[in-house]
Write an enzyme that holds these catalytic residues in place. Structure first.
Site, PDB file in Angstrom:
ATOM      1  N   ASP A  63      32.620  39.179  35.381  1.00 53.28           N
ATOM      2  CA  ASP A  63      33.820  39.815  35.901  1.00 53.28           C
ATOM      3  C   ASP A  63      34.905  38.744  36.003  1.00 53.28           C
ATOM      4  OD1 ASP A  63      35.481  41.696  37.041  1.00 53.28           O
ATOM      5  OD2 ASP A  63      34.773  41.314  39.069  1.00 53.28           O
TER       6      ASP A  63
ATOM      7  N   ASP B 127      30.734  42.846  41.124  1.00 52.76           N
ATOM      8  CA  ASP B 127      30.855  42.958  42.579  1.00 52.76           C
ATOM      9  C   ASP B 127      31.002  44.393  43.051  1.00 52.76           C
ATOM     10  OD1 ASP B 127      33.330  43.498  41.604  1.00 52.76           O
ATOM     11  OD2 ASP B 127      34.401  41.984  42.756  1.00 52.76           O
TER      12      ASP B 127
ATOM     13  N   ASP C 191      29.737  48.170  38.801  1.00 51.19           N
ATOM     14  CA  ASP C 191      28.947  47.187  38.064  1.00 51.19           C
ATOM     15  C   ASP C 191      27.445  47.413  38.215  1.00 51.19           C
ATOM     16  OD1 ASP C 191      31.224  45.664  37.224  1.00 51.19           O
ATOM     17  OD2 ASP C 191      31.360  44.877  39.262  1.00 51.19           O
TER      18      ASP C 191
END
Length: 905
Positions: free
Chosen positions: A331, A636, A640
């Site tokens: 990310d 996070d 995800d």
């Protein structure tokens, strides 16, 4: 008209959405609610069928590793070696308990998603505002939102006033999203559907009313929940290798034992009972019962070391799996970047300034191409700083070693810019009193403040979107004062700056009469403003992340960035990090049009993926795995979670990560820092190195014992080792000595090697050769000394005692050699670099002295006392293993250097 739960509510006008659900702005009546609840059910996420705790516990034993351990335990129990049996059964039980606990934590990921749902909601029913349990909402309800509310269902927004919603957990967007009621294109990405509010997200500012268009499993959150329930976690590369290794070794052991029993009884005429006990002893010596234990110890030590480096390992094999990854999908926000908006550029009418420093710390210099600023430039920048401070509601204050913000991250970045220009916010705010202001509204795209600082010093300051402020400005501020506006210059600067991934804001000012006390939109619309500057800001990359990405590239690991942000921002940050330089970015909309086959063909050629949804992230992980990659995925948000669960190693953020992400992951980063992943990769590679060293140590010791016994049976010698003596050797050496290899330090250059191929077997051809060579050397030394002693007239007990001590001492020497697979250990570092090896050798020596000289041991194992000359012979025979293995490594290094010269390396 679309049916309820149709995903295209965002493309329809609000009036059509109301009509299609037979609702209106006054809300549903009670009768409608009851009918709709019977049709759609309650606004809850469905429970997933689960195995009971007892069945889940017994399923933990369905593992080839545990089968091997249980086989070893049965064999040792048949021989009455109850200490070994107890230790092995305890190891099996510990492994099963750990697996049971971790599976329970993984199941709680689904519960954590359910906990994201709001528990209460304000709705309009029968034309009245009422508060209801959120589970009672149905499609067609009108929900009222205010700042601080958690959105209780998927809503099509009807009336919006300054609404901003934090959607980071769902879309990955780093900043709160500004919402409005205008329909958007049908193919708009989830994060670009500004007329929608999604279940489980948080209202951070403003008010709105919205039409419920999806509840329960039909919401975007519900779809992720369903996806997570369907995703199957896959086995790790190490467990797959151990599985193949265990199966192959079991077949070899069974064939060897059966052949030995047949040769001894049918060809050499030994007593079947005696041969059966010897076959059982051979099985016990060949089964690698130490392998599961040493693997658990190595992984546990890795867990402790990683905890000190800010990574919490939730599943033991994940430590090693990180060492075998070939691709890391990360990310952007907070992992590769600081998650702190920072002004990097200030563009004025006749100059462009660079702003130093990162994050919310008010530290850094403002410069112009590295040159010192003139007093006139400093004065102009201070006026820009006044606009930053006066059109602002944010606050920054020190907290621990860093800085904490209160309010909007963009406004906090403007505060920091003013501080870097040597402006004290308290002083400015006390000098310039605020008479009136216009708060930011998404439909107007600006905020304004009317401020007075004394006679002739009353001004309207504005901050907003560049295109909006250009409409009301007719002058620009130069070093010589105000001058006519050059719109083409500002549009060109805005385009160039935005192309570099920076978010743009414009600042403007207009002087007004001191008598003005109120500020209205008519004051803005009449124009006459002077454009002060454009400021470009971005969430900058972490410096340590830049170094960590470079280290991963040196280690042959591809780093890919998958983010919910816009493509321009993603490309700009990627370029600074060294990710995807010179390559295009792929957006979620483009990815959605690709088939799985087409995605597999391009996925390894692209390193930056923007505007990615949960489905996109999961598809990307699966596509890379289909290409033979071992994938680590970081994340996070709840969006995800499916990809984290599917990846070979899921890495969740500990600071800003949702519980759903943490529970789906194998590793949790305490500091949300990509550099910690690099440290984990290093640790994982070191663990795999040490595991290979242990296997290279263990198999030749077992193989040497087996060759000694088989040779004696084949050539009708007296047996050099009894079954009890074989088990004694295993007990004091295979596990005791080998455990010291778990503490081996990381070898130099470990992060300059390419990742090992996922299909690489645990035992390569070279490893098989090393096992055979050392086994033969060990057999030659021990069997040769045994036969020599018998030839010289020694008793059978003395010759066997010398053979046992030769095998044990040979293993001590070979343990030293096993510290390095290719390099020599005949150096100070090689002999003394691991104090645990010296300690285990000393402990093993004490046990052998007890074995040789104490009466109970002599009676139990048939041992005899040895003289000093006998010990010299034992040392000489055992030294054959160390010298032979070091000579083989020397010849191997010569061969590798010669091959390197031949290829020009």
């Amino acid at each position: 008209m679309p049916a309820p739960h149709d995903p295209n509510w965002h493309e329809l006008p609000a009036s059509e959405c109301l009509q299609s659900l037979d609702s209106d702005r006054a809300g549903l009546c009670t009768e409608q609610v009851e009918l709709l609840r019977q049709r759609h059910g309650y606004n809850r996420l469905p429970e997933v069928a689960r195995h009971g705790p007892l069945l889940r516990f017994f399923m933990q034993f369905h593992n080839i590793l545990l089968y091997v351990m249980l086989g070893a335990a049965v064999v040792t129990a048949l021989l009455g070696h109850w200490v070994d049996t107890g230790v092995i059964f305890a190891a099996v039980l510990v492994n099963a308990i750990i697996g049971f606990i971790q599976e329970g934590k993984a199941q709680s990921a689904l519960d954590s998603i359910r906990n994201m749902l709001s528990t209460r909601a304000n709705v309009l029913r029968d034309g009245r505002r009422v508060e209801v349990d959120a589970s009672e909402l149905v499609p067609g309800d009108i929900v009222l939102l205010v700042s601080g509310d958690k959105v209780p269902a998927d809503l099509r927004l009807l009336d919006v006033r300054n609404l901003r919603v934090d959607e980071a957990a769902l879309t990955g967007e780093s900043l709160p999203m500004e919402k409005n009621e205008q329909a958007v294109a049908a193919d708009a990405a989830l994060g670009d559907r500004y007329c929608m509010a999604w279940s489980g997200t948080l209202v951070v500012y403003g008010q709105a009313s919205g039409l419920v268009v999806a509840t329960g499993a039909q919401t975007e959150l519900g779809k992720i929940n369903s996806m997570l329930a369907r995703v199957q976690a896959i086995s790790t590369p190490l467990l797959r290798q151990i599985d193949r290794f265990g199966r192959g070794l079991a077949m070899v052991i069974l064939a060897m034992v059966a052949a030995t029993f047949a040769l001894g009884t049918l060809w050499r005429g030994h007593d079947p009972g005696e041969m059966f006990m010897m076959a059982v002893a051979l099985t016990a010596s060949a089964i690698p019962e130490g392998l599961p234990a040493i693997m658990t110890v190595m992984l546990a030590l890795g867990v402790q070391r990683m905890a000190r480096r800010h990574a919490i390992i939730r599943r033991l094999p994940a430590v090693e799996t990180l060492g075998s990854v070939t691709v890391i999908c990360s990310d952007k926000t907070g992992t590769l970047t600081r998650n702190e908006m920072t002004v990097q550029r200030v563009i004025c009418a006749d100059a462009r300034y660079q702003v130093g420093g990162v994050g919310y710390a008010p530290e850094g210099e403002i410069s112009r191409d590295g040159a010192k600023l003139s007093p006139e430039e400093r004065q102009r920048l201070q006026l820009i700083g006044h606009a930053c401070l006066l059109c602002n509601d944010a606050r920054i204050q020190p907290e621990g070693q860093g800085w904490r913000i209160e309010g909007d991250p963009t406004e906090a970045a403007l505060l920091v810019l003013a501080a870097k220009n040597r402006l004290e916010s308290e002083q400015v705010l006390s000098t310039w009193t605020c008479r009136d202001s216009i708060p930011f509204e998404s439909e107007h795209r600006f905020r304004a403040s009317l401020n007075h600082a004394g006679p002739g010093q009353t001004s309207i300051f504005m901050v907003g979107a560049p295109e909006r402020l250009l409409e009301i400005c007719d002058h620009q501020l130069g070093l010589d004062g105000e001058q006519p506006l050059d719109p083409d210059y500002w549009r060109r600067m805005a385009t160039d700056t935005a192309a570099q991934g920076l978010r743009l804001l414009a600042l403007a000012r207009r002087r007004v009469d001191d008598s003005q006390q109120l500020l209205g939109f008519e004051d803005i619309d009449q124009g006459g403003f002077s454009l002060l500057a454009l400021v470009g800001m971005i969430d900058p990359p972490r410096e340590e992340a830049i170094a960590a990405v470079a280290e991963c590239h040196d280690a042959g690991i591809r780093v890919k960035m998958i983010t919910g942000d816009h493509a321009d921002t993603a490309r700009a940050i990627g370029a600074e990090l060294g990710i995807g330089v010179g390559r295009p970015a792929l957006t979620g909309a483009e990815l959605a049009l690709m088939s799985d086959e087409a995605l597999r063909q391009v996925v390894m050629d692209i390193d930056v993926f923007a505007r990615a949804s949960p489905e996109h992230k999961l598809r990307l992980v699966q596509a890379m795995q289909a290409c033979g990659q071992v994938v680590a995925m970081t994340g996070d948000g709840v969006n995800d979670a499916p990809a984290l669960k599917r990846a070979d190693v899921g890495v969740a953020m500990g600071l800003k990560g949702t519980e759903a992400a943490k529970e789906s992951a194998d590793v949790v980063l305490v500091d949300d820092n990509f550099a910690t992943i690099g440290n984990a990769v290093r640790e994982g590679r070191a663990i795999y190195d040490n595991l290979k060293k242990f296997i290279l140590f263990m198999l030749p010791t077992n193989g040497g014992e087996a060759l000694i016994v088989i040779s004696a049976i084949l050539f009708q010698f007296a047996l050099p080792l009894t079954p009890a003596q074989v088990l004694w050797i295993n007990m004091v050496t295979s596990c005791t000595l080998g455990m010291a290899l778990a503490a081996e330090p990381t070898e130099r250059g470990i992060m300059r090697r390419p990742p090992r191929p996922p299909s690489e077997p645990l035992l390569s051809g070279f490893f098989v050769w090393r096992v055979v060579l050392v086994s033969v050397l060990m057999m030659t030394g021990a069997l040769g000394l045994f036969l020599w002693e018998l030839e010289q007239g020694a008793s059978l007990e003395t010759a066997r005692t010398m053979a046992v001590n030769t095998v044990v001492m040979a293993e001590m020497f070979y343990l030293l050699s096993s510290r390095h697979i290719h390099d020599s250990v005949l150096t100070r570092e090689g002999l003394l670099g691991n104090p645990w090896i010296l300690l285990t050798i000393a402990a093993c020596a004490v046990l052998q002295l007890l074995y040789t000289y104490t009466a109970p041991m002599q009676n139990l194992f048939g041992a005899a006392a040895l003289s000093a000359d006998d010990w010299l012979k034992v040392c000489a025979a055992a030294l054959l293993v160390l010298l032979g293995s070091e000579l083989e490594k020397w010849l191997l290094r010569l061969h590798m250097r010669g091959r390197g010269k031949a290829t020009g390396r």
